[in-house]
Design a protein around this motif. Structure first.
Motif, short mmCIF file in Angstrom:
data_model
loop_
_atom_site.label_atom_id
_atom_site.label_comp_id
_atom_site.label_asym_id
_atom_site.label_seq_id
_atom_site.Cartn_x
_atom_site.Cartn_y
_atom_site.Cartn_z
N GLY A 40 0.60 -1.18 -0.08
CA GLY A 40 0.00 0.20 -0.25
C GLY A 40 0.34 1.29 0.27
O GLY A 40 0.64 1.80 -0.57
N GLY A 41 1.56 1.14 0.91
CA GLY A 41 2.24 2.40 1.06
C GLY A 41 3.43 2.82 -0.84
O GLY A 41 4.01 3.57 -0.90
N VAL A 42 3.25 2.09 -0.80
CA VAL A 42 3.88 1.96 -2.36
C VAL A 42 3.49 2.16 -3.67
O VAL A 42 4.10 3.10 -4.04
CB VAL A 42 5.15 0.15 -3.20
N LEU A 43 2.54 1.68 -3.53
CA LEU A 43 1.15 1.89 -4.48
C LEU A 43 1.27 3.77 -4.42
O LEU A 43 0.53 4.57 -5.22
CB LEU A 43 0.17 1.53 -4.24
N VAL A 44 1.42 4.34 -2.76
CA VAL A 44 0.94 5.62 -2.53
C VAL A 44 2.47 6.96 -2.96
O VAL A 44 2.01 7.55 -3.32
CB VAL A 44 0.57 5.41 -1.16
N GLY A 45 3.77 5.76 -3.06
CA GLY A 45 4.97 6.73 -3.22
C GLY A 45 4.11 7.02 -4.70
O GLY A 45 4.39 7.62 -5.69
N ILE A 46 4.40 5.83 -5.83
CA ILE A 46 4.05 5.05 -7.22
C ILE A 46 2.93 6.35 -7.75
O ILE A 46 3.08 7.14 -8.74
CB ILE A 46 4.04 3.83 -7.63
N VAL A 47 1.26 6.01 -7.16
CA VAL A 47 0.95 6.53 -8.26
C VAL A 47 -0.24 7.83 -7.50
O VAL A 47 -0.47 8.78 -8.01
CB VAL A 47 -0.26 5.13 -7.89
N PHE A 48 -0.13 7.73 -6.00
CA PHE A 48 -0.65 9.25 -5.37
C PHE A 48 0.35 10.36 -4.55
O PHE A 48 -0.02 11.32 -5.38
CB PHE A 48 -1.03 8.80 -4.13
N LEU A 49 1.30 9.97 -5.01
CA LEU A 49 2.40 10.98 -4.62
C LEU A 49 2.60 11.92 -6.02
O LEU A 49 2.24 13.54 -5.88
CB LEU A 49 3.98 11.02 -4.27
N PRO A 50 2.59 11.45 -7.43
CA PRO A 50 2.24 12.27 -8.32
C PRO A 50 1.52 12.81 -8.08
O PRO A 50 0.86 14.01 -9.16
CB PRO A 50 3.26 11.55 -9.71
N LEU A 51 1.02 12.06 -8.20
CA LEU A 51 -1.31 12.36 -8.64
C LEU A 51 -1.59 13.91 -7.82
O LEU A 51 -1.97 15.09 -7.96
CB LEU A 51 -2.03 11.70 -8.25
N PHE A 52 -1.20 13.76 -6.17
CA PHE A 52 -1.37 14.57 -5.41
C PHE A 52 -0.73 16.29 -5.95
O PHE A 52 -1.23 17.61 -5.52
CB PHE A 52 -0.41 14.23 -4.23
N ALA A 108 11.53 9.86 -1.50
CA ALA A 108 10.45 8.46 -1.49
C ALA A 108 10.88 7.87 -2.36
O ALA A 108 10.59 6.25 -2.60
CB ALA A 108 8.98 9.19 -2.34
N PHE A 109 11.39 7.75 -3.43
CA PHE A 109 11.96 7.17 -4.27
C PHE A 109 12.71 6.09 -3.63
O PHE A 109 13.19 4.74 -4.23
CB PHE A 109 12.45 7.16 -5.83
N CYS A 110 13.72 6.51 -3.41
CA CYS A 110 15.16 5.76 -2.70
C CYS A 110 15.12 4.99 -1.05
O CYS A 110 15.26 4.47 -1.30
CB CYS A 110 15.96 6.46 -2.19
N MET A 111 13.83 5.46 -1.08
CA MET A 111 13.18 4.94 0.55
C MET A 111 12.55 2.94 0.59
O MET A 111 12.65 2.61 0.90
CB MET A 111 12.71 4.94 1.01
N THR A 112 12.50 3.01 -1.10
CA THR A 112 11.56 1.82 -1.40
C THR A 112 12.16 0.59 -0.70
O THR A 112 11.72 -0.49 -1.25
CB THR A 112 10.51 2.30 -3.21
N PRO A 113 12.99 0.51 -1.53
CA PRO A 113 13.56 -0.42 -0.73
C PRO A 113 13.83 -0.87 0.57
O PRO A 113 13.35 -2.47 0.83
CB PRO A 113 15.46 -1.01 -1.47
N ILE A 114 13.89 0.20 1.47
CA ILE A 114 13.18 -0.23 2.68
C ILE A 114 12.06 -0.46 3.15
O ILE A 114 11.70 -1.27 3.73
CB ILE A 114 14.33 0.74 4.32
N ILE A 115 11.13 0.23 2.93
CA ILE A 115 10.38 0.13 3.16
C ILE A 115 9.27 -0.57 2.60
O ILE A 115 8.79 -1.82 3.31
CB ILE A 115 9.21 1.40 2.58
N VAL A 116 9.54 -1.39 1.06
CA VAL A 116 8.90 -2.54 0.80
C VAL A 116 9.92 -3.77 1.18
O VAL A 116 9.12 -5.07 0.93
CB VAL A 116 8.82 -2.46 -0.51
N LEU A 117 11.13 -3.85 1.19
CA LEU A 117 11.83 -4.95 1.31
C LEU A 117 12.48 -5.20 3.14
O LEU A 117 12.36 -6.15 3.50
CB LEU A 117 12.98 -5.08 0.66
N ALA A 118 13.35 -4.31 2.50
CA ALA A 118 14.08 -4.19 4.54
C ALA A 118 13.55 -4.68 5.39
O ALA A 118 12.98 -4.90 6.91
CB ALA A 118 14.80 -3.56 4.55
N GLY A 119 11.69 -3.76 5.57
CA GLY A 119 11.18 -2.99 6.66
C GLY A 119 10.26 -4.17 6.92
O GLY A 119 10.45 -4.79 8.48
N PRO A 120 9.93 -5.06 6.05
CA PRO A 120 8.73 -6.16 6.08
C PRO A 120 9.74 -7.54 6.62
O PRO A 120 9.58 -8.38 7.50
CB PRO A 120 8.62 -7.07 5.32
#
Length: 455
Positions: A25-37, A266-278
């Motif tokens: 969900g956080g990834v989709l927000v970063g990819i889809v919604f941040l540019p939209l906002f 936001a782009f660079c934190m993706t590996p941590i948020i999506v992969l390392a965090g879980p």
């Protein structure tokens, strides 16, 4: 491999997969919604929102150490280190609520005395309610993860994040593209999400036979606050270094200048948020439990699995993002004006962020030993140096230098955590084991990036 071992591995993979799903969900927000906002609000208003979102992340991290204590005590409950693991969760909620009542009162007072350039009183109150509900969600998630309720945690997380982002986007498109609308919808949906999370958490607690009776004893709060003091400093330092760079930039530069830097982060934190965090969410309670039980064979296996998994799931995705950052960011943003700037910032930040993710391993070991005072002191010093440098370069309007500062911060943070874990009896052997994996992963990452730059 026996059928029992195979079943154990498959069960472990399923649980980790659920935690990956929770971050989708956080990834989709970063990819889809941040540019939209960004498009709906405009660069100026989105710059203000970026600062608010940074403050949100700052305050979520600054939870008085409650999510760490709650998660740690619930995970160690089988070792009889906590008589009632639910009590700390409920007491933590109460302390955090009082904390946010104080923050709310201070924010309203500030508004009436000094005013704000971009925010109304409604926006200020909505922001405080949003921050409060997200912080309390963290404590609920700590209970769910430490009780191995991965399915509940994942579904609640992804549904809540996506619904909040989607309803916010619809409100901006069809009602009013304003900061007030953004914060109002975010706050309402987040509070409803918190209520849903608490309902499920109470069910999990009842199923385990733990008491949900509230006890309003001042001694309990005093003990909890005393334990949390080093974590408060640690949380302040960690939250400040990760989030106060945007407000510092906005002070010396325009809000529009903050937007590309925020998007690059936001782009660079993706590996941590999506992969390392879980992975950290899954393995940390297991390592804490293993160290608490003094089960060396089990802890050794968990540290090895954590280390190997973390290297695979951060180094290779980071290399992929770094090598193809241009076309990926162009597809993501669809904004030629910001493209070159965001790509340039990302080239500097990505390797450092990946190496910083490796610090999750020694951090889990240090949590198992409740070694909070050293972490607090070291983090405070590192944060102070980093933010001083950020302020100097922000005044000079040199954002690229700030990116290099943060790369150095991430690397130094991991090194300091490993150094401390190597020093402590009871976990040093596990730290040495993990360090070999991390040295191999970091060497590969830096070698590939260096060779590509030289060519």
């Amino acid at each position: 491999m026996s059928s029992k071992d195979l079943a154990g591995h498959l069960f472990r993979l399923r649980n980790i997969g659920l935690l990956f799903l929770s971050k989708a969900g956080g990834v989709l927000v970063g990819i889809v919604f941040l540019p939209l906002f960004n498009r709906l609000l405009g660069s100026e208003s989105f710059g203000v929102v970026a600062v608010i979102l940074s403050l949100q992340a700052f305050l979520v991290m600054l939870d008085l150490g409650m999510s760490t204590l709650v998660g740690r005590d619930v995970a160690a409950h089988d070792n009889n280190t906590v008589l009632n693991p639910t009590r700390i969760w409920l007491n933590a909620e109460e302390l955090l609520t009082v904390f946010y009542v104080v923050i709310g009162a201070a924010s309203v007072g500030w508004f009436f005395v000094f005013g704000t350039n971009h925010l109304s009183l409604f926006s200020v109150l909505s922001a405080v309610l949003l921050f409060w509900s997200l912080v309390l969600q963290n404590t609920v998630q700590a209970v769910l993860l430490s009780t191995a309720s991965y399915m509940s945690s994942a579904l609640l997380q992804i549904i809540g994040v996506l619904v909040r982002a989607a309803l916010t986007a619809l409100a901006l498109m069809y009602l009013s593209p304003t900061i007030e609308m953004f914060l109002g919808v975010q706050a309402i949906v987040s509070i409803l999400h918190l209520l849903a999370c608490r309902v499920r958490c109470k069910q999990v607690v009842r199923d385990r036979g733990w008491s949900l009776a509230r006890t309003f004893e001042l001694e309990n709060y005093r003990k909890l606050l005393n334990r949390s003091l080093p974590l408060v400093l640690f949380g302040i330092a960690g939250a400040a270094v990760m989030q106060l760079d945007k407000p510092l930039l906005s002070y010396f530069m325009t809000a529009a200048d903050v937007a590309p830097y925020y998007l690059a982060g936001a782009f660079c934190m993706t590996p941590i948020i999506v992969l390392a965090g879980p992975l950290a969410q899954y393995f940390q309670p297991l390592i804490v439990g293993g160290v608490a039980r003094r089960d060396h064979k089990y802890t050794h296996r968990m540290v090895g699995l954590f280390s190997a998994s973390l290297i695979i799931m951060t180094v290779f995705p980071t290399l992929f993002l770094w090598l193809l950052r241009g076309p990926i960011i162009e597809f993501w943003l669809r904004d030629q004006k910001l493209l070159d700037i965001v790509v340039g910032y990302s080239a500097v930040l990505l390797p450092g962020v990946a190496i910083g993710a490796m610090g999750y391993i020694p951090y889990s070991l240090l949590v198992s030993k409740q070694d909070f005072r050293f972490q607090a002191g070291a983090s405070a010093v590192l944060t102070f140096v980093t933010l001083v440098l950020v302020g100097i370069f922000a005044e000079a309007k040199n954002v690229f230098a700030i990116c290099w500062v943060y790369t150095a911060y991430h690397v130094a943070s991991s090194i300091m955590s490993f150094a401390r874990a190597l020093y402590l009896d009871g976990i040093s052997v596990y730290a040495r084991q993990a360090m070999l994996y991390c040295l191999a992963g970091a060497s590969l990452l830096l070698a590939v990036c260096g060779i590509r730059l030289l060519n």
